[in-house]
Write an enzyme that holds these catalytic residues in place. Sequence first.
Site, PDB file in Angstrom:
ATOM      1  N   GLU A   1      12.191 -14.830 -32.798  1.00 42.64           N
ATOM      2  CA  GLU A   1      13.091 -13.756 -32.395  1.00 42.64           C
ATOM      3  C   GLU A   1      14.430 -14.270 -31.875  1.00 42.64           C
ATOM      4  OE1 GLU A   1       9.866 -10.345 -31.032  1.00 42.64           O
ATOM      5  OE2 GLU A   1      10.390 -11.905 -29.596  1.00 42.64           O
TER       6      GLU A   1
ATOM      7  N   CYS B   1      21.140 -14.963 -27.597  1.00 44.52           N
ATOM      8  CA  CYS B   1      20.023 -15.758 -27.098  1.00 44.52           C
ATOM      9  C   CYS B   1      19.254 -16.299 -28.296  1.00 44.52           C
ATOM     10  CB  CYS B   1      19.126 -14.895 -26.209  1.00 44.52           C
ATOM     11  SG  CYS B   1      17.750 -15.776 -25.462  1.00 44.52           S
TER      12      CYS B   1
ATOM     13  N   CYS C   1       5.916 -15.985 -18.088  1.00 48.15           N
ATOM     14  CA  CYS C   1       6.674 -15.777 -19.317  1.00 48.15           C
ATOM     15  C   CYS C   1       5.758 -15.314 -20.446  1.00 48.15           C
ATOM     16  CB  CYS C   1       7.383 -17.083 -19.711  1.00 48.15           C
ATOM     17  SG  CYS C   1       8.364 -16.958 -21.212  1.00 48.15           S
TER      18      CYS C   1
ATOM     19  N   CYS D   1       4.419 -21.357 -19.215  1.00 49.10           N
ATOM     20  CA  CYS D   1       4.864 -20.833 -17.924  1.00 49.10           C
ATOM     21  C   CYS D   1       4.184 -19.487 -17.684  1.00 49.10           C
ATOM     22  CB  CYS D   1       6.385 -20.676 -17.906  1.00 49.10           C
ATOM     23  SG  CYS D   1       7.267 -22.241 -18.113  1.00 49.10           S
TER      24      CYS D   1
ATOM     25  N   CYS E   1       5.736 -21.554 -28.179  1.00 49.48           N
ATOM     26  CA  CYS E   1       6.160 -22.407 -27.070  1.00 49.48           C
ATOM     27  C   CYS E   1       4.968 -23.210 -26.591  1.00 49.48           C
ATOM     28  CB  CYS E   1       6.726 -21.563 -25.923  1.00 49.48           C
ATOM     29  SG  CYS E   1       7.533 -22.534 -24.617  1.00 49.48           S
TER      30      CYS E   1
ATOM     31  N   CYS F   1      14.601 -11.228 -20.337  1.00 49.60           N
ATOM     32  CA  CYS F   1      14.224 -12.610 -20.047  1.00 49.60           C
ATOM     33  C   CYS F   1      12.720 -12.724 -19.833  1.00 49.60           C
ATOM     34  CB  CYS F   1      14.973 -13.074 -18.804  1.00 49.60           C
ATOM     35  SG  CYS F   1      14.656 -14.784 -18.368  1.00 49.60           S
TER      36      CYS F   1
END
Length: 417
Positions: free
Chosen positions: A122, A135, A149, A146, A142, A390
């Site tokens: 994305e 962004c 997230c 985290c 990933c 975010c």
Amino acid sequence: MADTALMPIPGQIDPVPTPRDITPRADGRVDLLGLPRLRIAELFAAAGLDAKAAKLRAKQVFHWLYHRGVTDFDAMTDIAKTMRPWLAERFVIGRPEIVLAQHSTDGTRKWLLKTDDGHEYEMVFIPDADRGTLCVSSQVGCTLNCRFCHTGTMRLVRNLTPGEIVGQVMLARDALGEWPKGSMAGLDEVEDEDGGGYTPDGRLLTNIVMMGMGEPLYNFDNVRDALKLVMDGDGLALSKRRITLSTSGVVPMMARCGAEIGVNLAVSLHATNKAVRDEIVPINRKYGLEELLAACADYPGASNARRITFEYVMLKDKNDSDADARELVRLIKQYRLPAKVNLIPFNPWPGAIYECSTPERVRRFSDIVFEAGISAPVRTPRGRDIDAACGQLKTAAQKMSRAELDRLADEKQAALG
């Protein structure tokens, strides 16, 4: 159907994916997007051109590709007509495939994209009154895990190539109508005094943040090569002062980032002590807080004019106390860091184990840091209604049927008239 297996790599281990600069295509042609002049010339020579002709054609194609945004060799008017079919048979200038485009009520736009080998990622465009920020993702999935997230709940599939990274910028310029000059009438006279406003020709896309899916410093070579094309004066020509790379703290690569790329640095800090950061940013177990802050102090080019940004997501009763704010100030001053702090209200997602700090608590935290002489603005959440804020990026298209995706695309087209 994707043909690359998931990479089962936990967050504390450095991933070492098989490097590649071009994603193979089913039709056998080579996609030139993301390649520098020299690499294009090498491919032209390997395809049969002599060295002199290969160098000339590479220079011409590079200009049309990056400066003019052209995707069709027939549009390259300074290349002989007899040469264009030869190029088209062997090469292509691609764009990421758009699976789904969404538009938030606040103007934020999110695209779900697909690679030539079937993987989805994305990108997000965030317009503001005086700038427009793209962004950009660096990986499919990933590896950092985290805990606050949503993207971190994905498995790492693979690194994006330079073409797949720079392709996001190209696609955004396509969508905004910015080849080769801005299309915003009436903004031609706007001055660009602080590097943060619209460019004099009125472009909407003024800034890039490497803050999308993935950890950029775990895909360093490809990110570096893509950003060099973005910064190339004969290419996309975006100043390094307008580009920010965000890392969760891959300490060994930070000095190389400053030396070889030279863009602004943002660090996902989110905690002021080992116990909390170990929990919410697991890479802290490998590269600790002190080591990270020392690397920030040594970051090439950091100064009061180019401050390091510390990103700090506000989690209720986890990292948002007055004591946390004062410790954050103490650490910044101890390491003599030219820094500012972005306070980010936590963006909830299904299954999240944290809550967002109250607005009053966020303001109090910000006030403490500000009173110590350190800038600590509160970031306004953007694109929450399309999961573009975010920490929310996570490919969800696999949960939709093709009919649902087609229906959404039809509805979007109808809304646009």
